[in-house]
Design an enzyme around this catalytic site. Structure first.
Site, PDB file in Angstrom:
ATOM      1  N   HIS A 156      66.749  60.076  41.841  1.00 15.10           N
ATOM      2  CA  HIS A 156      67.266  61.452  41.819  1.00 15.10           C
ATOM      3  C   HIS A 156      66.185  62.444  41.421  1.00 15.10           C
ATOM      4  CE1 HIS A 156      70.785  58.869  40.783  1.00 15.10           C
ATOM      5  NE2 HIS A 156      71.298  59.544  41.777  1.00 15.10           N
ATOM      6  N   HIS A 183      60.347  65.698  33.287  1.00 16.24           N
ATOM      7  CA  HIS A 183      60.633  65.697  34.728  1.00 16.24           C
ATOM      8  C   HIS A 183      60.813  67.134  35.185  1.00 16.24           C
ATOM      9  CE1 HIS A 183      64.567  65.535  32.698  1.00 16.24           C
ATOM     10  NE2 HIS A 183      64.867  66.448  33.598  1.00 16.24           N
ATOM     11  N   HIS A 233      62.784  69.980  37.943  1.00 15.94           N
ATOM     12  CA  HIS A 233      63.865  70.299  38.878  1.00 15.94           C
ATOM     13  C   HIS A 233      63.306  71.327  39.849  1.00 15.94           C
ATOM     14  CE1 HIS A 233      67.014  68.268  36.516  1.00 15.94           C
ATOM     15  NE2 HIS A 233      66.243  68.600  35.488  1.00 15.94           N
ATOM     16  N   GLU A 263      67.169  74.913  36.941  1.00 16.77           N
ATOM     17  CA  GLU A 263      68.555  74.632  36.569  1.00 16.77           C
ATOM     18  C   GLU A 263      69.140  75.810  35.799  1.00 16.77           C
ATOM     19  OE1 GLU A 263      68.853  70.470  34.964  1.00 16.77           O
ATOM     20  OE2 GLU A 263      69.803  70.365  36.935  1.00 16.77           O
ATOM     21  N   HIS A 321      61.548  69.925  32.204  1.00 17.46           N
ATOM     22  CA  HIS A 321      62.324  69.470  31.047  1.00 17.46           C
ATOM     23  C   HIS A 321      61.558  68.397  30.310  1.00 17.46           C
ATOM     24  CE1 HIS A 321      66.434  70.721  32.927  1.00 17.46           C
ATOM     25  NE2 HIS A 321      65.798  71.732  32.377  1.00 17.46           N
ATOM     26  N   THR A 372      71.794  67.294  32.080  1.00 19.60           N
ATOM     27  CA  THR A 372      72.249  67.923  33.333  1.00 19.60           C
ATOM     28  C   THR A 372      72.423  66.912  34.449  1.00 19.60           C
ATOM     29  OG1 THR A 372      70.010  68.419  34.093  1.00 19.60           O
ATOM     30  CG2 THR A 372      71.084  70.080  32.706  1.00 19.60           C
TER      31      THR A 372
HETATM   32 ZN   LIG Z   1      66.314  67.820  33.639  1.00 24.67          ZN
END
Ligand SMILES: [Zn+2]
Ligand SMILES: *[C@@H]1O[C@H](CO)[C@@H](O)[C@H](O)[C@H]1NC(C)=O
Ligand SMILES: *[C@@H]1O[C@H](CO)[C@@H](O)[C@H](O)[C@H]1NC(C)=O
Length: 307
Positions: free
Chosen positions: A87, A114, A116, A126, A139, A222
């Site tokens: 993911h 990581h 997003h 996010e 994050h 999240t």
């Molecule tokens: Zn994250």
């Protein structure tokens, strides 16, 4: 031939059903669980303290009890493992990278970081600020000592500390992101991994002295299981990324389903009565007066939630 194709299709569908996915994984649309259906399998995802959120700057409460952070190990040169988790890609950090301060109740050890992102020019942060989505979000996940895993930390409301940095698109390249981009190019498929040698977290994020200004609220992971155990910090200071670098990042990895890994962000969640605090260093004088008009008891109340 037709029958085995049918069996294969059934098999692939059953693989999808067991998994959660982002909205962008279209071909799995009816079978894997997109964000609006995560809660069916992961009840916490339907809770009242979910992340990410939209931060409405005119409604944040100024809090003078949000001091700066102290980073440990951020300038050490380390070898980090990068893994495509299906993911997103995780950059695994050693336990020597630590965090204290920032009104967090204890010492936190870094676990991984990581990103997003969006895709094809679409922004993919996010958190949004006054409704604006930023190109990308970093994050850094920390777990409170003495917990060793998310599972252990999830029963503590501040068991996890997440630091979030929003990226802003700039003309010039971010000077140190190319090692990250190259590593993503080596982990294109689910389960593949690589190492970035001699990596320094301080190459990616600013020194703590430049990070006095931030938003704080209580929320969740999240991604499923959406554990409601996160003290969130969203920094005001943005990180830079050029459009060339952004393009390179969103184009390389694939989801576990094989589709391009794009638009990997969860939609923003309702505040459900929560308050977003803003460290005092982040505010102008006019908004500081706001503090004395009655919000202070509320601040203390929620700070005690954090402690
Ligand atoms: Zn994250
Ligand atoms: C990183 O890996 C290199 C080569 O594999 C090794 O020589 C070096 O000692 C490692 N550095 C650390 C901090 O582990
Ligand atoms: C993705 O990779 C992980 C770890 O390598 C593995 O456990 C999982 O089964 C993979 N998912 C699929 C659908 O291949």
């Amino acid at each position: 031939m037709g029958f085995s194709l049918y069996l294969l299709t059934l098999y692939l569908l059953s693989q999808c059903t067991a998994q959660w996915c982002y909205r962008s994984q279209y071909s799995c649309d009816d079978t894997c669980r997109d964000p609006s259906h995560w809660a069916a399998q992961f009840p916490s995802c339907g809770g009242l303290r979910q992340s990410p959120i939209n931060i409405v700057t005119s409604k944040v409460h100024i809090n003078s009890a949000l001091p700066p952070f102290t980073f440990t190990g951020h300038t050490h040169s380390i070898n980090i493992t990068v893994e495509n988790k299906g993911h997103s890609a995780h950059f695994v950090l050693p336990q020597s990278v630590q965090l204290t301060g920032g009104a967090l109740p204890g010492q936190y050890r870094a676990k991984q970081f990581h990103f997003h992102w969006g895709g094809n020019g679409r922004p993919g942060s996010e958190h949004t600020i006054d409704g604006e989505r930023y190109p990308m979000e970093l994050h850094i996940v920390h777990i409170k000592e003495p917990y060793g895993s998310l599972a252990e930390a999830e029963h503590d409301m501040a068991g996890i500390a997440l630091l979030a940095f929003l990226f802003e698109e700039t003309i010039d390249d971010h000077p140190h992101l190319d090692a990250v981009i190259a590593a993503l190019g080596r982990v294109q498929n689910n389960g593949s991994s690589t190492v970035i040698p001699n990596f320094r977290l301080s190459d990616i994020i600013p020194a703590s002295k430049d990070l006095h200004s931030y938003y704080r609220y209580v929320g969740s992971m999240t991604t499923p299981g959406c554990e409601q155990a996160v003290a969130w910090t969203v920094f005001h200071k943005t990180l830079s990324i050029s459009s060339r670098q952004l393009d390179a990042i969103v184009k390389q990895c694939r989801f576990w389903t094989g589709q391009p890994m794009t638009d990997i962000f969860r939609p923003t969640q309702p505040l459900d009565g929560r308050v977003v605090y803003c460290s005092k260093a982040a505010t102008s004088l006019t908004s500081v007066t706001h503090l004395w008009l009655g919000v202070f008891p509320l601040v203390l109340e929620t700070m005690s939630l954090i402690h």
